[in-house]
Motif scaffolding. Structure first.
Motif, short mmCIF file in Angstrom:
data_model
loop_
_atom_site.label_atom_id
_atom_site.label_comp_id
_atom_site.label_asym_id
_atom_site.label_seq_id
_atom_site.Cartn_x
_atom_site.Cartn_y
_atom_site.Cartn_z
N TYR A 1 0.79 -1.26 -0.08
CA TYR A 1 0.04 0.03 0.04
C TYR A 1 0.83 1.25 -0.12
CZ TYR A 1 -3.72 3.11 1.60
OH TYR A 1 -4.60 4.11 1.80
N ARG A 2 1.89 1.12 0.83
CA ARG A 2 2.90 2.21 0.71
C ARG A 2 3.61 2.63 -0.49
NH1 ARG A 2 8.24 2.29 4.47
NH2 ARG A 2 9.13 4.40 3.58
N GLU B 1 2.73 4.42 10.08
CA GLU B 1 2.10 3.45 10.84
C GLU B 1 1.76 3.77 12.31
OE1 GLU B 1 1.03 0.39 9.64
OE2 GLU B 1 0.53 -0.30 11.76
N ARG C 1 -5.91 4.24 5.72
CA ARG C 1 -5.02 3.51 6.46
C ARG C 1 -5.45 3.34 7.91
NH1 ARG C 1 0.01 0.58 6.06
NH2 ARG C 1 0.68 1.84 4.37
N GLU D 1 -7.04 0.06 9.72
CA GLU D 1 -5.88 -0.63 10.34
C GLU D 1 -6.38 -0.45 11.94
OE1 GLU D 1 -1.75 -0.21 9.78
OE2 GLU D 1 -1.96 -1.19 7.91
N THR E 1 -10.48 -1.23 -1.02
CA THR E 1 -9.14 -0.67 -1.14
C THR E 1 -8.70 -0.64 -2.51
OG1 THR E 1 -8.69 -1.98 0.77
CG2 THR E 1 -6.88 -0.97 -0.08
N VAL F 1 -3.03 -4.17 3.33
CA VAL F 1 -3.53 -3.47 4.49
C VAL F 1 -4.94 -4.02 4.92
CG1 VAL F 1 -4.66 -1.17 4.99
CG2 VAL F 1 -3.05 -1.22 3.24
#
Lengths: 503, 174
Positions: A82-83, A133, A267, A271, A331, A490
């Motif tokens: 994802y990053r 994060e 995110r 998350e 996503t 994710v």
């Protein structure tokens, strides 16, 4: 390649893209400290920026290729697909912006190469947001990006509208940061951690799903993000700011900055709060308001730049629908839409920059009459961008909207899906007139379009955007597969299990 | 918590909120800045109540000291000492603001009475023990260069970006 973030080598590798870009930003800063007088210096600075963005993208690619990942729960920065995908998106948006800026800065006599330094700082902030994060890294990345963009918005100091835009953006942005920070503080108070995965674990294990402190924190966090992505009713600043800022900066704000805020929001919600379902209704409500209000107000606009500003608000609504679904299909749809949206919006703003002078805020839609006969390629490119923004079949905009619809239908959000379709139909009311006046109305007077000039590099940027729109419109599979693999990366962490992430 | 600590807490909290309210409602920038000093001092006192004396001192030195002097310098340099027109929105705006603030306070009041779950609460005296072990500076410095190294380094880029931005906006010739 599994990285250990507790030793310096792992940490350096995990942060390599940001470090490379920061290094380039320092080199560029030193360069412009001595060379900042002539147009040649400006061009060299732009060239260095382009090289910086390309090398950083290559670094991201290298990490992706080596399947970099972290064992267990990542500290501070995530190391996942994802990053990498969001990094590419930000770097691509910045790259297209640089191409458009080359001739624009010279034409508008904005001979200050610090422009590119601030652009690079903003991209570093975005990359930190996409990879954050930890809520602290997220906030610092957001501030880094925002501060650079506040200045970029007011870069044309001689223009009072640009100054007003910058000040408005700064005040509202600082206000939004306050909300965000208070939300983060309350979330920390409720869970005892700022790490996103650990917040998710705590919410699950301590059964905080309906804890008032956590919910107030989450609500304030959502308000802060809603300001940043310009969701209705927190959108009041967006039209004025987008209208007043120099057009390449507007393009960058409408694509890169918005994409970064969305990437971080997505995110955080998936998350840290998969168990606290309360945000789904809030985000869905924001999506409905944003889609309806954004599209209806856009109908009333005569100025092309303002119309594009409201259209960007409406598109934030479509993206919120994808966020509200919160599934892995959501996503994938979300990422595909971000890519398509970036291409078509950047293309449209680049073409607007070619048409206007002095900030372009006075270009009316009717001023485009007869453009097709004088500048067939420009008219064609703008038509493709408009059709894609509308979601016409055969363009990337259609595919992206289709996937969002599928994702929304997949979780039974029929109301959202229906409103998305209805408001898209409404949006034809302001996208199609642009094409109509270009192709069906005669030129108002001879030589009406003689000043319209798309520079060579801006031409490359527009050509790349149009090619991307058409290519992904016909063959979206590669992009979708990439987005789908990323979507698995994710995912909510329901229990405290240590598993190697990565593909 | 001993009753004296609680009394001091409420006094300092009231001082901070009063100072903040007056800071945003005064018409003279100078008065606003001085009320901000009051808020910052009250916050420093709250840090001391939390066993974080070092941060309390830093708060006074950096914020109430250096940054406030900078604020006052700017106000004097730009000759803004006189009260300007008020930008408060009148009784309706004030009522809406009071309503929203009251709602938030009520909700937060409920939160305060329940408090955080015991699992995440540090046992009484943890911070004091930590400080005996590493000294007051160490207790701040160690996490700063260890756990929070990445945010700390990002802050330096953030400050650099702010400096570059300020120079761009303020320099004489574009």
């Amino acid at each position: 390649m599994s990285l250990d973030l507790s030793i310096p080598r792992g940490l350096l590798l995990a942060l390599l893209p940001e470090l490379v870009l920061t290094g380039w930003a320092m080199i560029l800063l030193l360069f412009v400290a001595w060379r900042h007088r002539t147009t040649r210096d400006l061009r060299v600075a732009g060239g260095i920026t382009a090289v910086a963005l390309v090398t950083t993208a290559a670094t991201v690619w290298w990490l992706w290729w080596n399947q970099a990942g972290v064992a267990g729960i990542a500290q501070m920065v995530a190391v996942d697909d994802y990053r990498w995908v969001t990094d590419w998106l930000f770097l691509g948006a910045a790259g297209l912006t640089v191409l458009v800026s080359f001739e624009y800065l010279e034409r508008e006599r904005l001979l200050a190469p610090e422009y590119y330094v601030l652009l690079l700082f903003a991209v570093i902030g975005m990359m930190l947001m996409g990879g954050a994060e930890d809520l602290m890294v997220l906030f610092l990345g957001l501030e880094l990006m925002s501060i650079a963009v506040y200045v970029l918005a007011g870069f044309d100091r001689r223009n009072p509208r640009a100054a007003e835009a910058a000040l408005k953006y700064f005040l509202i942005g600082a206000f939004a940061s306050g909300f965000l920070l208070y939300g983060i503080a309350l979330i920390y108070g409720a869970t005892g951690t700022t790490n996103l995965s650990l917040v998710g674990v705590q919410v699950d294990s301590l059964r905080l799903g309906s804890d008032p402190m956590l919910l107030i924190g989450l609500g304030l966090l959502l308000v802060g993000f809603a300001f940043k992505v310009a969701a209705v009713p927190f959108h009041m600043w967006a039209p004025d700011v987008y209208d007043g800022a120099p057009t390449p900066v507007t393009a960058f704000m409408a694509t890169g900055v918005k994409a970064a805020a969305f990437a971080a929001l997505f995110r955080v919600l998936t998350e840290a709060f998969p168990q606290a379902g309360a945000w789904r209704e809030i985000v869905a409500g924001l999506a409905i308001l944003t889609m309806v209000a954004g599209n209806l107000v856009a109908l009333a606009q005569r100025s092309l730049k303002r119309m594009l500003a409201y259209s960007s608000i409406a598109h934030a609504g479509y993206l919120l629908v994808a966020v509200a679904t919160g599934t892995s299909a959501g996503t994938a749809a979300f990422l595909v839409y971000l890519v398509a949206y970036t291409l078509m919006t950047l293309g449209a703003f680049a073409l607007l920059a070619a048409k206007g002078r002095g900030g372009e805020s006075d270009v009316l839609i009717d001023d485009l009459a007869g453009l097709a006969s004088r500048r067939p390629w420009l008219a064609f490119a703008l038509a493709v961008c408009m059709l894609s923004l509308l979601g016409f079949p055969g363009t990337a905009g259609f595919i992206a909207k289709w996937y969002i619809l599928l994702a929304a239908a997949g979780v039974g959000e029929w109301l959202l899906a229906a409103i998305l379709v209805l408001t898209s139909v409404v949006s034809a009311g302001y996208y199609l007139p642009v094409i109509m006046v270009m192709y069906m109305k005669p030129e108002p007077f001879e030589q009406a379009h003689t000043g319209v000039k798309l520079g060579r590099l801006a031409g490359v940027a527009v050509a790349a955007a149009v090619a991307g729109i058409l290519y992904f419109g016909v063959r979206p599979n590669g992009l979708l597969d990439l987005a789908k693999e990323t979507g698995v990366g994710v995912k909510p962490v329901p229990t405290f299990t240590v598993e190697p992430s990565g593909r | 918590m001993p009753p004296l600590t609680l009394t001091v807490f409420w006094a300092l909290a009231g001082m901070a909120i009063t100072g903040a309210t007056l800071c945003i409602t005064r018409r003279s920038p100078l008065a606003s800045a001085l009320w901000l000093v009051v808020t910052l001092f009250a916050l420093a006192g709250l840090f001391v109540l939390l066993d974080a004396q070092f941060i309390g001192v830093l708060q006074v030195l950096v914020y109430a000291g250096a940054i406030m002097v900078l604020f006052l310098f700017v106000i004097m340099l730009l000759n803004l000492g006189r009260p300007g027109p008020s930008d408060l929105k009148g009784p309706v705006g004030g009522a809406v603001a009071a309503l929203l603030a009251g709602t938030l306070l009520l909700q937060l009041g409920g939160v305060g009475s329940s408090g955080p779950p015991d699992v995440i609460r540090m046992p009484e005296g943890t911070v004091a023990a930590l400080q005996r072990e590493q000294g007051m500076v160490g207790a701040v410095a160690r996490p700063l260069f260890d756990t929070y190294l990445i945010p700390f380094e990002i802050t330096s880029i953030l400050l650099l970006a702010a400096i570059v931005g300020a120079v761009v906006l303020a320099k004489r010739k574009l």
